[in-house]
Design an enzyme around this catalytic site. Structure first.
Site, PDB file in Angstrom:
ATOM      1  N   LYS A  35      22.701  33.339  12.402  1.00 39.17           N
ATOM      2  CA  LYS A  35      23.516  32.725  11.262  1.00 39.17           C
ATOM      3  C   LYS A  35      22.583  32.602  10.110  1.00 39.17           C
ATOM      4  O   LYS A  35      21.647  32.775  10.169  1.00 39.17           O
ATOM      5  CB  LYS A  35      24.026  31.441  11.620  1.00 39.17           C
ATOM      6  CG  LYS A  35      22.677  30.416  12.116  1.00 39.17           C
ATOM      7  CD  LYS A  35      23.208  28.936  12.807  1.00 39.17           C
ATOM      8  CE  LYS A  35      22.197  28.211  12.933  1.00 39.17           C
ATOM      9  NZ  LYS A  35      22.415  26.761  13.787  1.00 39.17           N
ATOM     10  N   ARG A 129      27.791  15.084  16.528  1.00 34.79           N
ATOM     11  CA  ARG A 129      28.323  15.973  15.178  1.00 34.79           C
ATOM     12  C   ARG A 129      29.649  16.637  15.724  1.00 34.79           C
ATOM     13  O   ARG A 129      30.775  16.414  15.036  1.00 34.79           O
ATOM     14  CB  ARG A 129      27.459  17.154  14.853  1.00 34.79           C
ATOM     15  CG  ARG A 129      26.156  16.594  14.018  1.00 34.79           C
ATOM     16  CD  ARG A 129      25.463  17.791  13.298  1.00 34.79           C
ATOM     17  NE  ARG A 129      25.195  18.936  14.464  1.00 34.79           N
ATOM     18  CZ  ARG A 129      24.544  20.143  13.882  1.00 34.79           C
ATOM     19  NH1 ARG A 129      23.777  19.990  13.071  1.00 34.79           N
ATOM     20  NH2 ARG A 129      24.507  21.083  14.681  1.00 34.79           N
ATOM     21  N   TYR A 255       5.610  22.519 -17.297  1.00 28.88           N
ATOM     22  CA  TYR A 255       6.616  21.470 -17.918  1.00 28.88           C
ATOM     23  C   TYR A 255       6.064  20.065 -17.368  1.00 28.88           C
ATOM     24  O   TYR A 255       5.397  19.905 -16.169  1.00 28.88           O
ATOM     25  CB  TYR A 255       7.693  21.711 -16.897  1.00 28.88           C
ATOM     26  CG  TYR A 255       8.705  22.883 -17.651  1.00 28.88           C
ATOM     27  CD1 TYR A 255       9.156  22.737 -18.867  1.00 28.88           C
ATOM     28  CD2 TYR A 255       8.846  23.859 -16.984  1.00 28.88           C
ATOM     29  CE1 TYR A 255      10.010  23.645 -19.464  1.00 28.88           C
ATOM     30  CE2 TYR A 255       9.797  24.835 -17.311  1.00 28.88           C
ATOM     31  CZ  TYR A 255      10.076  24.790 -18.728  1.00 28.88           C
ATOM     32  OH  TYR A 255      11.141  25.733 -19.286  1.00 28.88           O
ATOM     33  N   MET A 303      11.558  28.030 -13.198  1.00 29.60           N
ATOM     34  CA  MET A 303      12.705  28.748 -12.635  1.00 29.60           C
ATOM     35  C   MET A 303      11.900  29.968 -12.243  1.00 29.60           C
ATOM     36  O   MET A 303      12.348  30.682 -11.358  1.00 29.60           O
ATOM     37  CB  MET A 303      13.855  28.973 -13.673  1.00 29.60           C
ATOM     38  CG  MET A 303      14.938  29.608 -12.962  1.00 29.60           C
ATOM     39  SD  MET A 303      16.262  29.867 -14.276  1.00 29.60           S
ATOM     40  CE  MET A 303      16.943  28.275 -14.086  1.00 29.60           C
TER      41      MET A 303
HETATM   42  C1  LIG Z   1      21.382  26.773  14.567  1.00 26.37           C
HETATM   43  C2  LIG Z   1      21.785  26.547  16.071  1.00 26.37           C
HETATM   44  C3  LIG Z   1      20.937  26.792  17.160  1.00 26.37           C
HETATM   45  C4  LIG Z   1      19.343  27.351  16.806  1.00 26.37           C
HETATM   46  O1  LIG Z   1      18.604  26.405  16.283  1.00 26.37           O
HETATM   47  P1  LIG Z   1      16.858  26.643  16.149  1.00 26.37           P
HETATM   48  O2  LIG Z   1      16.477  25.322  15.733  1.00 26.37           O
HETATM   49  O3  LIG Z   1      17.006  27.273  14.722  1.00 26.37           O
HETATM   50  O4  LIG Z   1      16.506  27.178  17.441  1.00 26.37           O
HETATM   51  C5  LIG Z   1      21.221  26.604  18.387  1.00 26.37           C
HETATM   52  N1  LIG Z   1      22.485  26.378  18.567  1.00 26.37           N
HETATM   53  C6  LIG Z   1      23.243  25.813  17.695  1.00 26.37           C
HETATM   54  C7  LIG Z   1      24.647  25.132  18.071  1.00 26.37           C
HETATM   55  C8  LIG Z   1      23.046  25.776  16.374  1.00 26.37           C
HETATM   56  O5  LIG Z   1      23.824  25.521  15.364  1.00 26.37           O
END
Ligand SMILES: *Cc1c(COP(=O)(O)O)cnc(C)c1O
Length: 363
Positions: A35, A129, A255, A303
């Site tokens: 992702k 969540r 800065y 930046m």
């Molecule tokens: C992002 C995610 C993972 C992977 O998590 P990592 O900590 O990057 O290994 C696994 N399961 C779900 C549901 C996630 O959202």
């Protein structure tokens, strides 16, 4: 000539990290979590590099799954957030995307459709969540039976809140809530493990693990770097030294004039800043490397540039490449200096920085 600020992606290191995950998965199959554009490494190159190794990919949303198909890959793709609209379920069915359903709204979309994808159910084992509460599972299963959708059900997924901390009791607690909740429905698969869970010696891994950050060499454990866990950095962030000067004792740099030289200091300016995704909160003493030698940042990150102390490397010259993170500087260390985690730095490199892949050809 473009400036030589660049992200280098070592796809062989990615493949070795996948193998490390597989070795630590206790017999489970390993879906590669790609992702957020492959954690900032480029979802196409990353997925392609894992083509011969990973039997399944996982992403957050359907656009990311589509990017995997655009890269020409055929594996099933789990959608960790399910779908955001009814029409997406059709697209899942057509493309071998496996949504992880977490809500009654998603089930009602499923009810209305003929073409049904294979799918997972998310169980809320305590992170609070997403997911069905254990008490809701029996009702959910009845509803799936009533719509003859239970045949598409692959199994159950849950996610850990505290697996980055090996001393937290919560991971074992969530595992036991999850096992109890799913025990009434045997014969279905289970998936619980994020990267961190691969580093818990007694964690049951069930059928599928879901490593993300460890594939990219970032550490999933608090207080440890990726290399300390046997992981190899996949991303190197590099930028050229574009100027050097002597700052006399008593004068400041940058800065806010927050850093003041306590002695005459040879410093250099590096062509990278928060506009490239380098964290502005990385303060004085954040490490970097030049020609393999560690140096430190001084003053505020701007930046488009940042300042480094060249006192220890008199031979450093304009044009030399500075490594901000990569082989010599674990991204976890920079993240700690900036009060964040490697995930944020890796996903945060902006489009201004070109990506160059090494080892792209798959076996
Ligand atoms: C992002 C995610 C993972 C992977 O998590 P990592 O900590 O990057 O290994 C696994 N399961 C779900 C549901 C996630 O959202």
């Amino acid at each position: 000539m473009p400036r030589s600020t660049v992200v280098r992606i070592d796809l062989d290191a990615l493949r070795r990290n996948y193998q490390t995950a597989l070795n630590r998965a206790g017999g489970a199959q390993v879906m590669a979590v790609v992702k957020a554009d492959g954690y900032g490494h480029g979802i196409g190159p990353v997925a392609s590099a894992l083509d011969s190794l990973a039997p399944k990919f996982a992403v957050a949303c359907i656009e990311e799954a589509a990017a995997i198909r655009e890269a020409g890959l055929a594996q099933p793709v789990a959608l960790l957030q399910g779908v955001h609209a009814e029409a997406d379920i059709d697209e899942c069915a057509r493309n071998r995307f496996e949504p992880v359903f977490h809500s009654f709204q998603q089930l009602s979309w499923l009810e209305r459709l003929e073409a049904r994808p294979a799918f997972w159910l998310k169980v809320n084992s305590g992170m609070n969540r997403l997911g069905f509460h254990p008490d809701e599972l029996a009702g959910v299963m009845n509803r799936l039976q009533a719509m003859s959708a239970e045949k598409g059900l692959l199994g159950f997924v849950t996610h850990f809140a505290c697996a980055d901390d090996p001393d937290s009791a919560m991971t074992a607690q969530q595992t036991s809530v999850f096992e109890k909740a799913t025990s009434a429905f045997p014969g279905l698969m289970k998936s619980v493990a994020n990267s961190a869970a691969h580093f818990h010696p007694d964690q049951p891994m069930f059928d599928w693990s879901r490593p993300g950050i460890m594939l990219y060499g970032g550490s999933p454990m608090v207080g440890k770097t990726g290399p300390e866990l046997g992981l190899e950095p996949v991303m190197s962030l590099e930028a050229p030294l574009i100027s050097t000067r002597m700052v006399p004792a008593g004068e400041s740099v940058g800065y806010g004039a927050g850093w003041v030289a306590d002695r005459d200091t040879r410093m250099g300016m590096v062509a990278i800043g928060y506009g490239d995704g380098y964290p502005r909160h990385a303060g004085t003493n954040t490490p970097a490397a030049i020609n393999g030698q560690r140096i430190r940042l001084i003053g505020r990150v701007s930046m488009d540039m940042l300042a480094v102390d060249l006192g220890e490397v008199p031979e450093a010259a304009v044009g030399d490449a500075v490594e901000l993170w990569g082989e010599h500087i674990p991204v976890d260390e920079v993240a700690a200096c900036a009060g964040t985690i490697s995930y944020e730095l890796l996903t945060g490199v902006t489009r201004r920085v070109p990506r160059v892949e090494d080892g792209a050809s798959t076996t």
